[in-house]
Design a protein around this motif. Sequence first.
Motif, mmCIF file in Angstrom:
data_model
loop_
_atom_site.group_PDB
_atom_site.id
_atom_site.type_symbol
_atom_site.label_atom_id
_atom_site.label_comp_id
_atom_site.label_asym_id
_atom_site.label_seq_id
_atom_site.Cartn_x
_atom_site.Cartn_y
_atom_site.Cartn_z
ATOM 1 N N UNK A 72 -8.129 1.226 -4.937
ATOM 2 C CA UNK A 72 -6.997 1.620 -4.547
ATOM 3 C C UNK A 72 -6.139 0.512 -3.544
ATOM 4 N N UNK A 73 -4.944 0.386 -3.965
ATOM 5 C CA UNK A 73 -4.459 -0.504 -3.006
ATOM 6 C C UNK A 73 -3.235 0.138 -2.238
ATOM 7 N N UNK A 91 -5.693 -0.409 5.585
ATOM 8 C CA UNK A 91 -6.310 0.497 4.654
ATOM 9 C C UNK A 91 -7.532 1.182 5.003
ATOM 10 N N UNK A 92 -8.266 0.778 5.973
ATOM 11 C CA UNK A 92 -9.444 1.421 6.484
ATOM 12 C C UNK A 92 -9.170 2.567 7.378
ATOM 13 N N UNK A 93 -8.119 2.331 8.219
ATOM 14 C CA UNK A 93 -7.538 3.625 9.067
ATOM 15 C C UNK A 93 -7.134 4.507 8.065
ATOM 16 N N UNK A 123 -8.919 8.312 8.168
ATOM 17 C CA UNK A 123 -7.837 9.671 8.338
ATOM 18 C C UNK A 123 -8.017 10.539 7.114
ATOM 19 N N UNK A 124 -7.949 10.088 6.016
ATOM 20 C CA UNK A 124 -8.083 10.864 4.681
ATOM 21 C C UNK A 124 -9.287 11.562 4.807
ATOM 22 N N UNK A 125 -10.287 10.791 5.048
ATOM 23 C CA UNK A 125 -11.846 11.259 4.548
ATOM 24 C C UNK A 125 -11.960 12.578 5.740
ATOM 25 N N UNK A 152 -17.629 3.241 0.505
ATOM 26 C CA UNK A 152 -17.175 1.623 0.681
ATOM 27 C C UNK A 152 -17.938 0.971 1.461
ATOM 28 N N UNK A 153 -18.606 -0.274 0.867
ATOM 29 C CA UNK A 153 -19.839 -0.710 1.615
ATOM 30 C C UNK A 153 -19.477 -1.085 3.071
#
Length: 189
Positions: A22-23, A45-47, A51-53, A109-110
């Motif tokens: 995903x980009x 992207x991490x934030x 948030x989505x998770x 994600x690792x």
Amino acid sequence: MTIKEIKKAALLNFTEKGYDGASLSDIAEEVGIKKQSIYSHFKSKDELFITVMKEVIDEETKFLHQFFSHYHSDLKSYLEDFILKFKERYVNNEECNMKFVLRMAYMPPVHLREEVVYNFKLYFSELENLLNELFLSEKAFSKKAERATLSFLTILDGLLVALMYGGIERFNQKFKVSWEIYWNGLLND
């Protein structure tokens, strides 16, 4: 409205392509904004992913509580309905929460693994607690509630993996065969 659209597009992208695939550019394009506009709502992207998770886990936890608050006295058909509802939530194209949950729970994600696994463990622990309470409330299963709960979760895990990797037909095939064996084994335990 844009933040909601960003999160919806991010959910779809993370679900379909995984975290790495995903980009932010694709997410922005899908929403109809520039990539830089995402940064006015999310630092990275991490934030956005976290948030989505957390929102997906919250929605799915609410679903669990809603489902378990409407128990009817036929435990076998109730649990069967629960499994089929999971399948329905996974298959429903508009509602990709379950696809996201399963993909990210099994393949996080690792670099975010620890946080992702922690949050999904909370979700699955809540499911386990609700199931255990359900079995405890049934006289025939109250003394073996923990075993009944763990065995149910095991069959659910197997069926969800079949759904993810084998599709609906494979899920239906395995469900048809395993459900009666599971239930009869539970009764005769």
